[in-house]
Scaffold this motif. Structure first.
Motif, PDB file in Angstrom:
ATOM      1  N   ALA A 213       0.813  -1.228   0.000  1.00  0.00           N
ATOM      2  CA  ALA A 213       0.000   0.000   0.000  1.00  0.00           C
ATOM      3  C   ALA A 213       0.846   1.277   0.000  1.00  0.00           C
ATOM      4  CB  ALA A 213      -0.934  -0.002   1.204  1.00  0.00           C
ATOM      5  N   ASP A 214       0.514   2.170  -0.923  1.00  0.00           N
ATOM      6  CA  ASP A 214       1.122   3.514  -0.943  1.00  0.00           C
ATOM      7  C   ASP A 214       0.354   4.454  -0.026  1.00  0.00           C
ATOM      8  OD1 ASP A 214       2.969   2.822  -2.834  1.00  0.00           O
ATOM      9  OD2 ASP A 214       1.667   3.402  -4.531  1.00  0.00           O
ATOM     10  N   VAL A 215      -0.932   4.216   0.013  1.00  0.00           N
ATOM     11  CA  VAL A 215      -1.780   5.039   0.871  1.00  0.00           C
ATOM     12  C   VAL A 215      -2.438   4.112   1.885  1.00  0.00           C
ATOM     13  CG1 VAL A 215      -3.656   6.712   0.975  1.00  0.00           C
ATOM     14  CG2 VAL A 215      -2.323   6.466  -1.124  1.00  0.00           C
ATOM     15  N   VAL A 216      -2.248   4.439   3.143  1.00  0.00           N
ATOM     16  CA  VAL A 216      -2.820   3.598   4.196  1.00  0.00           C
ATOM     17  C   VAL A 216      -3.923   4.376   4.898  1.00  0.00           C
ATOM     18  CG1 VAL A 216      -2.360   2.449   6.398  1.00  0.00           C
ATOM     19  CG2 VAL A 216      -0.669   2.340   4.548  1.00  0.00           C
ATOM     20  N   VAL A 217      -5.090   3.780   4.969  1.00  0.00           N
ATOM     21  CA  VAL A 217      -6.159   4.404   5.747  1.00  0.00           C
ATOM     22  C   VAL A 217      -6.153   3.739   7.126  1.00  0.00           C
ATOM     23  CG1 VAL A 217      -8.614   4.943   5.911  1.00  0.00           C
ATOM     24  CG2 VAL A 217      -7.505   4.774   3.662  1.00  0.00           C
ATOM     25  N   VAL A 218      -6.027   4.544   8.155  1.00  0.00           N
ATOM     26  CA  VAL A 218      -6.113   4.026   9.524  1.00  0.00           C
ATOM     27  C   VAL A 218      -7.472   4.446  10.060  1.00  0.00           C
ATOM     28  CG1 VAL A 218      -5.165   4.091  11.850  1.00  0.00           C
ATOM     29  CG2 VAL A 218      -3.618   4.137   9.886  1.00  0.00           C
ATOM     30  N   ALA A 219      -8.306   3.469  10.380  1.00  0.00           N
ATOM     31  CA  ALA A 219      -9.656   3.806  10.843  1.00  0.00           C
ATOM     32  C   ALA A 219     -10.101   2.801  11.890  1.00  0.00           C
ATOM     33  CB  ALA A 219     -10.629   3.821   9.664  1.00  0.00           C
ATOM     34  N   TYR A 220     -11.176   3.128  12.582  1.00  0.00           N
ATOM     35  CA  TYR A 220     -11.688   2.238  13.633  1.00  0.00           C
ATOM     36  C   TYR A 220     -13.181   2.488  13.792  1.00  0.00           C
ATOM     37  CZ  TYR A 220     -11.050   6.588  16.211  1.00  0.00           C
ATOM     38  OH  TYR A 220     -11.094   7.905  16.592  1.00  0.00           O
ATOM     39  N   GLY A 221     -13.834   1.561  14.443  1.00  0.00           N
ATOM     40  CA  GLY A 221     -15.266   1.710  14.697  1.00  0.00           C
ATOM     41  C   GLY A 221     -16.039   1.700  13.390  1.00  0.00           C
ATOM     42  N   ILE A 222     -17.163   2.358  13.381  1.00  0.00           N
ATOM     43  CA  ILE A 222     -18.042   2.343  12.214  1.00  0.00           C
ATOM     44  C   ILE A 222     -17.348   2.938  11.000  1.00  0.00           C
ATOM     45  CG2 ILE A 222     -19.196   4.542  12.737  1.00  0.00           C
ATOM     46  CD1 ILE A 222     -20.860   1.379  11.327  1.00  0.00           C
TER      47      ILE A 222
ATOM     48  N   PHE B  20     -12.567   8.069  -0.013  1.00  0.00           N
ATOM     49  CA  PHE B  20     -11.940   7.837  -1.325  1.00  0.00           C
ATOM     50  C   PHE B  20     -11.332   9.138  -1.865  1.00  0.00           C
ATOM     51  CE2 PHE B  20     -12.446   7.852  -5.991  1.00  0.00           C
ATOM     52  CZ  PHE B  20     -11.510   6.875  -6.313  1.00  0.00           C
ATOM     53  N   ALA B  21     -12.081  10.206  -1.700  1.00  0.00           N
ATOM     54  CA  ALA B  21     -11.578  11.501  -2.172  1.00  0.00           C
ATOM     55  C   ALA B  21     -10.274  11.867  -1.472  1.00  0.00           C
ATOM     56  CB  ALA B  21     -12.628  12.595  -1.933  1.00  0.00           C
ATOM     57  N   ALA B  22     -10.208  11.563  -0.182  1.00  0.00           N
ATOM     58  CA  ALA B  22      -8.993  11.870   0.577  1.00  0.00           C
ATOM     59  C   ALA B  22      -7.827  11.002   0.088  1.00  0.00           C
ATOM     60  CB  ALA B  22      -9.228  11.648   2.065  1.00  0.00           C
ATOM     61  N   ILE B  23      -8.128   9.739  -0.229  1.00  0.00           N
ATOM     62  CA  ILE B  23      -7.083   8.848  -0.755  1.00  0.00           C
ATOM     63  C   ILE B  23      -6.537   9.419  -2.063  1.00  0.00           C
ATOM     64  CG2 ILE B  23      -6.615   6.545  -1.724  1.00  0.00           C
ATOM     65  CD1 ILE B  23      -8.759   5.434   0.201  1.00  0.00           C
ATOM     66  N   ARG B  24      -7.473   9.838  -2.867  1.00  0.00           N
ATOM     67  CA  ARG B  24      -7.095  10.417  -4.162  1.00  0.00           C
ATOM     68  C   ARG B  24      -6.228  11.664  -3.989  1.00  0.00           C
ATOM     69  NH1 ARG B  24      -9.307   8.690  -9.275  1.00  0.00           N
ATOM     70  NH2 ARG B  24      -7.635   7.190  -9.418  1.00  0.00           N
TER      71      ARG B  24
ATOM     72  N   ALA C 167       3.191  -0.230   8.623  1.00  0.00           N
ATOM     73  CA  ALA C 167       2.423   0.171   7.440  1.00  0.00           C
ATOM     74  C   ALA C 167       2.966   1.471   6.854  1.00  0.00           C
ATOM     75  CB  ALA C 167       0.948   0.313   7.801  1.00  0.00           C
ATOM     76  N   ALA C 168       3.474   2.323   7.735  1.00  0.00           N
ATOM     77  CA  ALA C 168       3.945   3.639   7.298  1.00  0.00           C
ATOM     78  C   ALA C 168       5.262   3.549   6.526  1.00  0.00           C
ATOM     79  CB  ALA C 168       4.119   4.552   8.514  1.00  0.00           C
ATOM     80  N   GLU C 169       6.046   2.514   6.824  1.00  0.00           N
ATOM     81  CA  GLU C 169       7.376   2.402   6.220  1.00  0.00           C
ATOM     82  C   GLU C 169       7.351   2.564   4.698  1.00  0.00           C
ATOM     83  OE1 GLU C 169       9.314  -1.241   7.275  1.00  0.00           O
ATOM     84  OE2 GLU C 169       9.612  -0.523   9.352  1.00  0.00           O
ATOM     85  N   LYS C 170       6.396   1.826   4.086  1.00  0.00           N
ATOM     86  CA  LYS C 170       6.379   1.839   2.617  1.00  0.00           C
ATOM     87  C   LYS C 170       5.411   2.873   2.043  1.00  0.00           C
ATOM     88  CE  LYS C 170       6.081  -2.599   3.148  1.00  0.00           C
ATOM     89  NZ  LYS C 170       5.291  -3.803   2.936  1.00  0.00           N
ATOM     90  N   ALA C 171       4.578   3.440   2.928  1.00  0.00           N
ATOM     91  CA  ALA C 171       3.495   4.293   2.413  1.00  0.00           C
ATOM     92  C   ALA C 171       3.966   5.725   2.177  1.00  0.00           C
ATOM     93  CB  ALA C 171       2.338   4.275   3.386  1.00  0.00           C
ATOM     94  N   LYS C 172       3.255   6.358   1.246  1.00  0.00           N
ATOM     95  CA  LYS C 172       3.539   7.781   0.982  1.00  0.00           C
ATOM     96  C   LYS C 172       2.683   8.663   1.888  1.00  0.00           C
ATOM     97  CE  LYS C 172       2.563   7.949  -3.345  1.00  0.00           C
ATOM     98  NZ  LYS C 172       2.403   7.461  -4.699  1.00  0.00           N
ATOM     99  N   ALA C 173       1.495   8.142   2.202  1.00  0.00           N
ATOM    100  CA  ALA C 173       0.576   8.967   3.002  1.00  0.00           C
ATOM    101  C   ALA C 173      -0.330   8.070   3.832  1.00  0.00           C
ATOM    102  CB  ALA C 173      -0.266   9.844   2.091  1.00  0.00           C
ATOM    103  N   ILE C 174      -0.737   8.636   4.935  1.00  0.00           N
ATOM    104  CA  ILE C 174      -1.694   7.934   5.799  1.00  0.00           C
ATOM    105  C   ILE C 174      -2.925   8.822   5.928  1.00  0.00           C
ATOM    106  CG2 ILE C 174      -2.100   6.943   8.092  1.00  0.00           C
ATOM    107  CD1 ILE C 174       0.904   6.502   8.307  1.00  0.00           C
ATOM    108  N   ILE C 175      -4.069   8.211   5.785  1.00  0.00           N
ATOM    109  CA  ILE C 175      -5.326   8.960   5.901  1.00  0.00           C
ATOM    110  C   ILE C 175      -6.011   8.469   7.179  1.00  0.00           C
ATOM    111  CG2 ILE C 175      -7.509   9.544   4.762  1.00  0.00           C
ATOM    112  CD1 ILE C 175      -5.157  10.105   2.947  1.00  0.00           C
TER     113      ILE C 175
ATOM    114  N   GLY D 258      -6.887   1.476  -9.482  1.00  0.00           N
ATOM    115  CA  GLY D 258      -5.442   1.370  -9.637  1.00  0.00           C
ATOM    116  C   GLY D 258      -4.616   2.062  -8.582  1.00  0.00           C
ATOM    117  N   VAL D 259      -5.272   2.620  -7.569  1.00  0.00           N
ATOM    118  CA  VAL D 259      -4.509   3.247  -6.482  1.00  0.00           C
ATOM    119  C   VAL D 259      -4.182   2.166  -5.457  1.00  0.00           C
ATOM    120  CG1 VAL D 259      -4.466   5.050  -4.714  1.00  0.00           C
ATOM    121  CG2 VAL D 259      -5.768   5.381  -6.832  1.00  0.00           C
ATOM    122  N   LYS D 260      -2.910   2.079  -5.062  1.00  0.00           N
ATOM    123  CA  LYS D 260      -2.509   1.066  -4.091  1.00  0.00           C
ATOM    124  C   LYS D 260      -2.848   1.541  -2.686  1.00  0.00           C
ATOM    125  CE  LYS D 260       1.205  -1.147  -6.631  1.00  0.00           C
ATOM    126  NZ  LYS D 260       2.668  -1.156  -6.765  1.00  0.00           N
TER     127      LYS D 260
END
Ligand SMILES: Cc1ncc(C[n+]2csc(CCOP(=O)(O)OP(=O)(O)O)c2C)c(N)n1
Ligand code: SF4
Ligand code: SF4
Ligand code: SF4
Ligand SMILES: [Mg+2]
Lengths: 383, 276, 92
Positions: A282-291, A376-380, A329-337, A307-309
């Protein structure tokens, strides 16, 4: 006590609040004290109906301070005990949550988060208490907090919360939100023999040799309960291994408080749980919890389709914080959302763990959780 | 000190915690003594006995009594004790705490426990102020009394704890001073033998903090005040049980029976479990 | 049985009397004076001695006057005094 009425084995359609209550009963909870508050009231109502069926105690106390105090008392009398509340009640409980930490009273506290501060938005979801659960009482301490994303998890995580509370003698929190609490979904309740139940360690020494706060190697002291003949003392004051107050002794204070923190910190690898989805590349990692994690999962899938990783790191334990997983997860990622239903809370921990990888918070206040499109918009945007 | 401790009540005390922290002439020690005396005379099963207290000078009592004991947060002894009693009704659960702890910060819990008639027993050391924090005004401080936070004389009307307990539904209500140790011990014995929510107010000297500011420098002077001001009026109208610097009406005021919360609750549970 | 109601007059010499034995745990005393002041028979008085807490613990003036009421035992806030009745033949 309780017999087969305690575990309603089968497939059900129930609300999160009811599933939570059933999880507690399946885990062996036989004491519930609470005070009505939206959106946690249905837990109390269900407990009022169900507790007597399994030989347990339900009591509606005069407020949340009394509720948590009664829960600690019942825990010391030997029962698995729970209370459930929401923001305003959670604030009232904080001092005695500290008492439960200090006296190592196993108990479960459910906080169905709504919008705050103050009376806020009683019927809308929030994730605004996720720092309060860690830091809300005064002094240094560690607790365990779990964040369910579904009605099934309201059941499963409540069982797990009891097991963790009993294992580590620590108040353990189920940090739900208005949506998982009020939503109705399919829940599978397994047969009792397939539900793992943990009970607190009991002392194996005689009364004369028993020291209520002398830890084993896992840093957790075995627990005698009232009426078992040990005649022990417990206090919220700084105390030595005998449980005797030592309010002027820096060595005792250091030893005690450090152990209370270490019994969670040093066992964190055993406690921490996350769900990792498509993180490997993953280039972009979403960290989320709960609902919110459910919207996040949709968003990540949509991103992959385009096509976005993207990958999802879902935090199941909020505390102890899964810092190692975030770091990895952050090691390889460009951004975390980090989408959260607050103005930016867990994102601070994410930033700390992610070091140089930038973390972008996506706040959401005052209505339903983030839609998949918003995430999704934030990932983009950042991917 | 532990080795030299040969008092016949020593077995009821945690030797390592004695001497207690209380000042010379403090009534808390008299109350602890009377309490242990009552335990001793009743030959109670000490393995089934729990003492709970809140925070304050008198709050240290839980630590001194050699039974299962718990020192809660300020004001929360009663709800903690409620949890214990409901979880294990066979335990005798006694709360010993102060006027500030039980009636200011914890006042709401007191009235509700009495209303529900939870079978816990409450003994309040009423020393008319907050001893532990250095002598501030409290819910029982008499009008005009001097405290650190009423340097010009108290203008708050105090609670009358006998009225309050009676009106809230307590099934046993008594008031004694520490000078009335005999009656107090007898009364504690009664309290321990009752089923329902029971309450004793013990008017107690705090010479170090309260007495000093109000022209009674020693415990003895405060005990003399109790001797001169107190009038025994057993089973007189609790509404007339006045307590002022001039007159302290002591005695037993209420002694009634009604089903306890745990009797009613466990009765219901038994029926529901059977029906299943 | 009438015989049971017939009693010989008491022989004072042969009756076991209780003799007071007053124990003062001097170093435990905080010197409040309650025991001294409220003893109905004025059996106790303040001593000149200074104990480990820097106060004058009580001392027994005359044990024989003690009526074993044990008020001193009951009123002591510091568990520093207690009385025991010792059975003994007259003159022991
Ligand atoms: C929540 C909280 N507020 C304030 C305090 C400080 N405090 C400690 S003891 C006390 C008053 C105790 O008064 P009382 O119950 O009458 O007991 P006493 O010391 O007079 O025996 C207060 C205000 C505290 N410990 N906790
Ligand atoms: S301050 Fe007052 S209540 Fe506290 S120990 Fe001293 S005399 Fe007793
Ligand atoms: S037992 Fe009674 S008479 Fe004897 S010393 Fe004590 S108070 Fe005085
Ligand atoms: S009552 Fe106890 S503490 Fe007070 S003077 Fe007598 S022996 Fe000492
Ligand atoms: Mg007080």
């Amino acid at each position: 006590m309780g017999g087969d009425k305690a575990v309603l084995t089968g497939v059900h359609f129930m609300s999160g609040d009811i599933a939570c209550a059933e999880g507690a009963i399946a885990a062996g909870c036989r004491f519930f004290a609470g005070y009505p508050i939206t959106p946690a009231t249905e837990i109390a109502e269900h407990m009022a109906a169900r507790m007597p069926e399994v030989g347990g105690i339900y009591i509606q106390m005069e407020d949340e301070i009394a509720s948590i105090a009664a829960v600690i008392g019942a825990s010391y009398a030997g029962l698995k005990a729970m209370t459930a509340t929401s923001g305003p009640g959670f604030s009232l409980m904080q001092e005695n949550i500290g008492l439960a930490v200090m006296t190592e009273a196993p108990c479960v506290i459910v906080d169905v988060m709504r919008g705050g501060p103050s009376t806020g938005q009683p019927t809308l979801p929030g994730q605004q208490d996720v720092m309060q659960v860690k830091w809300g009482s005064h002094g240094d301490y560690e607790i365990i907090a779990l964040a369910p994303s579904s009605v099934q998890e309201m059941f499963d995580f409540t069982v797990e919360a009891f097991n963790l509370a009993e294992t580590y003698r620590v108040p353990t929190f189920v940090m739900a939100d208005e949506i998982v609490a009020h939503m109705w979904e399919r829940v599978v309740i397994p047969p009792p023999e397939n539900i793992r139940i943990v009970n607190r360690k009991k002392p194996s020494v005689s009364r004369d040799d028993y020291m209520p706060f002398m830890p084993d190697d896992d840093l957790v002291p075995p627990m005698a309960c009232f009426g078992e003949g040990y005649r022990f003392h417990a206090t919220g004051l700084t105390h030595d291994e005998r449980g005797y107050p030592r309010t002027q002794d820096s060595e005792v204070q250091t030893r005690l408080v450090q152990r209370l923190c270490d019994k969670i910190r040093k066992n964190a690898d055993k406690i921490v749980r996350v769900e990792e989805v498509m993180l490997d590349d993953a280039d972009v990692v979403v960290v989320a919890y709960g609902i919110v994690a459910r919207s996040a999962l949709s968003a990540v899938r949509r991103a992959r389709e385009q096509g976005v990783k993207a990958g999802l790191l879902r935090l199941i334990t909020l505390w102890p914080f899964p810092g190692k997983h975030v770091a990895k997860a952050a090691e390889k990622a460009k951004a975390i959302i980090v989408p959260e239903m607050n103005c930016g809370q867990i994102v601070r921990e994410v930033e700390r763990a992610a070091k140089t990888t930038p973390a972008y918070h996506v706040p959401k206040l005052g209505e339903n959780p983030h839609t998949p499109m918003e995430i999704f918009a934030a990932i983009r945007r950042h991917g | 000190m532990a080795g030299a401790f040969e008092h016949p009540f020593a077995v009821y005390l945690r030797a390592a915690m004695i001497p207690h922290i209380w000042c010379s002439g403090c009534g808390n020690g008299v109350i602890l003594n009377a309490f242990i005396h009552a335990l001793d005379e009743l030959r109670m099963d000490l393995d089934k006995f729990v003492v709970v207290s809140g925070i304050g000078c008198i709050g240290r009592t839980a630590g001194y009594t050699n039974v299962d004991s718990f020192h809660t947060t300020h004001g929360r002894a009663i709800p903690f004790a409620t949890g214990v009693k409901l979880a294990k009704p066979e335990l005798e659960v006694v709360v010993i705490s102060g006027d500030g702890d039980l009636f200011a910060i914890g006042g709401n819990h007191f009235i509700h426990a009495a209303r529900r008639n939870i079978g816990i027993k409450v003994i309040c050391a009423n020393n008319f102020n907050y001893g532990m924090t250095g002598g501030q005004v409290g819910p029982t401080t008499p009008l005009e009394a001097l405290t650190t936070t009423t340097p010009y004389g108290n203008v708050e009307h105090p609670f009358n704890l006998v009225h309050l307990a009676t009106a809230s539904g307590a099934t046993y209500v008594a008031r004694w001073t520490t000078l009335h140790v005999r009656m107090l011990t007898m009364s504690i014995k009664k309290l321990l033998q009752r089923k329902g929510f029971s309450f004793i107010e013990v008017v107690s000297p705090c010479p170090e903090i309260y007495g000093r500011r109000n022209n009674m420098r020693t415990g003895l002077e405060m005990m003399e005040w109790f001797r001169k001001a107190s009038v025994i009026a057993n089973f007189s109208d609790p509404a007339k049980a006045e307590i002022t610097p001039e007159k302290i009406v002591v005695g037993e005021f209420v002694d009634i029976e009604k089903p306890t919360y745990e009797q009613l609750l466990y009765g219901k549970i038994a029926k529901i479990v059977k029906k299943e | 049985m009438v015989a049971n109601f017939l009693r010989a007059p008491m022989n004072e010499k042969k009756v076991l009397k209780l003799k007071a034995e007053i124990h003062i745990l001097k170093d435990q005393c905080k010197g409040c004076g309650f025991c001294i002041h409220y003893c109905p028979k004025k059996v106790l008085e303040e001593s000149d001695e200074i104990n480990a807490r820097g106060v004058h613990p009580p001392r027994v003036v005359d044990e024989k006057n003690c009526i074993l009421c044990s008020f001193c035992t009951a009123v002591c806030p510091d568990f520093a005094i207690f009385v025991r009745g010792k059975q003994c033949m007259d003159g022991c």
